[in-house]
Design an enzyme around this catalytic site. Structure first.
Site, PDB file in Angstrom:
ATOM      1  CD  GLU A 186      -2.330  -1.292   0.094  1.00 55.10           C
ATOM      2  OE1 GLU A 186      -3.102  -0.998  -0.654  1.00 55.10           O
ATOM      3  OE2 GLU A 186      -2.264  -3.046   0.621  1.00 55.10           O
ATOM      4  CE1 TYR A 274      -2.546  -6.469  -6.672  1.00 54.14           C
ATOM      5  CE2 TYR A 274      -4.199  -8.036  -7.381  1.00 54.14           C
ATOM      6  CZ  TYR A 274      -3.899  -7.075  -6.353  1.00 54.14           C
ATOM      7  OH  TYR A 274      -4.782  -6.314  -6.009  1.00 54.14           O
TER       8      TYR A 274
END
Length: 549
Positions: A186, A274
């Site tokens: 994040e 990803y």
């Protein structure tokens, strides 16, 4: 799209929080849910600043993903302002029984009072270390504060990169290494995804692939190459597992996925977004010869495009212009590794990273797995070869995932595995325990089934309940699953309760009506956890895609 297809605002009764004291509400805007929160251009191509005024009862703390906030106590009114342009999906709100503690010069952690001490102990001083490492690689952190709020287990994904205020599910607090990776991922989104955003949901890899690459550069700087290679090996194992399930010609394995009308973009997010995205970015970095040269390019890329949205061609053109010698060599057209093929070919990555620097951590896993799966079984040698309590979490989950891939195992093997490891695993974190319990279920190993019951009686999170229920219902244990569900349903969020009902109903007559008074016709039937496509096998995909937004 119609608004009713997507739920953005999640209202929780006190019983669905850890403290059981006050109601709780949070929003989850990714990818196109904020249209049910406020009128907006719900596309990542459009960015704007925003302000908000929120009135709340006394004792309820309100937070938003904003750079500025004030509180007028007499009126019970919070005012927020985000001074930098962001896409609609990054506007987020949370309110509940939340208190905070500073964990660094520009970071604080928010959590329910009963969770705050744990959150402080896990993260104090760490976030600043990760921010500093990221800044050394990619330039200044532009959002001011980096705060974290831990949400109840009903939060439908693991983490969300809302600027200034990262949302993380509280369930992950007990799994230290997963917590580290989730927060660093994040943090990386502060540059890749938040500052520079994919302009279309068909190219989500531009945020997720770059953020995953940056996350691993940060972990290499802070924890060393061996740990980074171990975590990467774990994720790439999961990628190949998903590829095996979907087939190499499945269109969702493309980096540039075609978004059909009426499809929720979140359903296109999977491990390819990803990990295949990461492999392409890693390949680009290898073309430069030195990852530090690629870091310099990414700093320039951020500086050029910050607060805007881009397409893949923007990234690739910038890359070739930054490295004219590579442009002269026509690296974009190298046979078998053409940029166009990376973007539009189905199947696995065209090239994968060299993970040999992690061999000191991955080789023991491979050795132990081989000992347990080579016939004839020498259980004494296998049991004495390693002490799992000394292993890193990622080593243990990599070992257990490979046993899961091989399940069902011969009865002698599962019996000896239980004798050797079951009691050790009982004291380990939930990421480890759920994998062992899935092995128990997939092998119909009845002596340890009581541990499955105990685990589900104490879990309210999608990521730790759905995989087990799907495994239980795939085999011969559906009646066991029904029994547990009817005993625990009242502690589950209505959305999760409905999802489990659907799993339990597959292949059966409709389940008897249960108390679902909080479920309305607007409650989404789709499984949202970890943004996995409904087209994949739920139990395996959910376990594999335990990733952040």
């Amino acid at each position: 799209f119609t608004t009713r297809m997507f739920q953005q605002i999640w209202w929780l009764d006190p019983e669905l929080t850890y403290g059981n004291a006050k109601p709780f509400v949070f929003t989850q805007g990714h990818s196109v849910c904020n249209r049910s929160f406020f009128p907006c251009f719900d596309t990542p191509a459009v960015k704007c600043t925003y302000s908000a005024t929120v009135k709340a009862p006394a004792g309820i703390q309100v937070l938003m993903s904003a750079t500025q906030s004030t509180y007028l106590e007499e009126e019970g009114v919070y005012q927020f302002y985000m001074e930098y342009p962001v896409p609609a999906y990054l506007v987020a709100l949370v309110a509940g029984d939340l208190i905070h503690a500073d964990i660094g010069p520009r970071s604080r952690v928010w959590a329910e009072p009963c969770l705050l001490p744990t959150a402080i102990s896990k993260l104090s001083g760490m976030v600043e270390r990760w921010l500093t490492a990221a800044e050394s690689l990619y330039g200044p952190y532009i959002w001011g504060r980096y705060d974290i709020v831990f949400l109840p287990p009903s939060f439908p994904i693991v983490a969300m990169e809302n600027p200034c205020l990262t949302f993380i599910i509280s369930s992950i607090l007990e799994s230290d290494e997963f917590l580290i990776i989730d927060v660093i991922h994040e943090v990386a989104h502060s540059w890749f995804g938040n500052a520079v955003t994919n302009a279309t949901w068909e190219e989500m890899w531009l945020s997720e692939g770059l953020a995953t690459y940056a996350q691993r550069r940060i972990t290499t700087e802070t924890y060393g190459a061996a740990f980074t290679c171990l975590e990467t090996a774990f994720r790439l194992d999961a990628l190949h597992r998903q590829m095996k399930l979907l087939g190499e010609d499945n269109p969702v394995s493309k980096l540039q996925v075609k978004l059909e009308p009426g499809v929720n973009p979140s359903n296109l997010m999977n491990l390819f977004t990803y990990e295949k995205g990461y492999c392409f970015v890693y390949y680009l970095s290898q073309l430069c010869g030195d990852p530090r040269h690629f870091d310099s390019f990414l700093r320039a890329y951020i500086e050029k495009y910050k607060f805007t949205s881009v397409v893949a061609q923007d990234l690739l053109d910038s890359f070739l212009n930054f490295f004219p010698e590579l442009k002269e060599q026509c690296v974009e057209s190298k046979a078998g590794l053409e940029f166009e093929r990376w973007l539009n070919a189905t199947g696995p990555p065209l090239a994968e990273p060299d993970l040999s620097q992690g061999s000191s951590l991955t080789r023991p896993v491979e050795t132990l797995f081989k000992l347990w799966t080579t016939e004839p079984l020498d259980s004494a040698a296998a049991a004495s070869s390693v002490d799992l309590t000394k292993w890193r979490t990622f080593q243990t989950v990599l070992f257990l995932d490979r046993l899961l891939d091989g399940s069902p195992l011969p009865h002698e093997v599962i019996k000896k595995l239980s004798e050797c490891y079951s009691s050790q695993l009982d004291s380990m974190n939930a990421e480890i325990r759920i994998r062992w319990l899935q092995i128990v279920v997939r092998n119909d190993y009845y002596p340890d089934l009581y541990k499955v019951r105990r685990f589900l009686e104490n879990q309210m999170s999608r990521m730790y309940t759905i995989p087990l229920y799907e495994d239980l219902c795939t085999g011969t244990l559906k009646s066991f699953a029904l029994e547990i569900f009817y005993q625990t349903q009242n502690q589950l969020h209505p959305n999760l309760r409905k999802t489990i009902q659907q799993i339990l109903s597959q292949g059966l007559n409709p389940l008897p009506a249960i108390d679902t008074t909080a479920v309305t016709t607007d409650t989404p039937a789709m499984v949202l956890e970890d943004k996995v496509s409904e087209a994949t096998n739920g139990a395996i995909s959910l376990r594999d895609v335990n990733v952040s937004a």
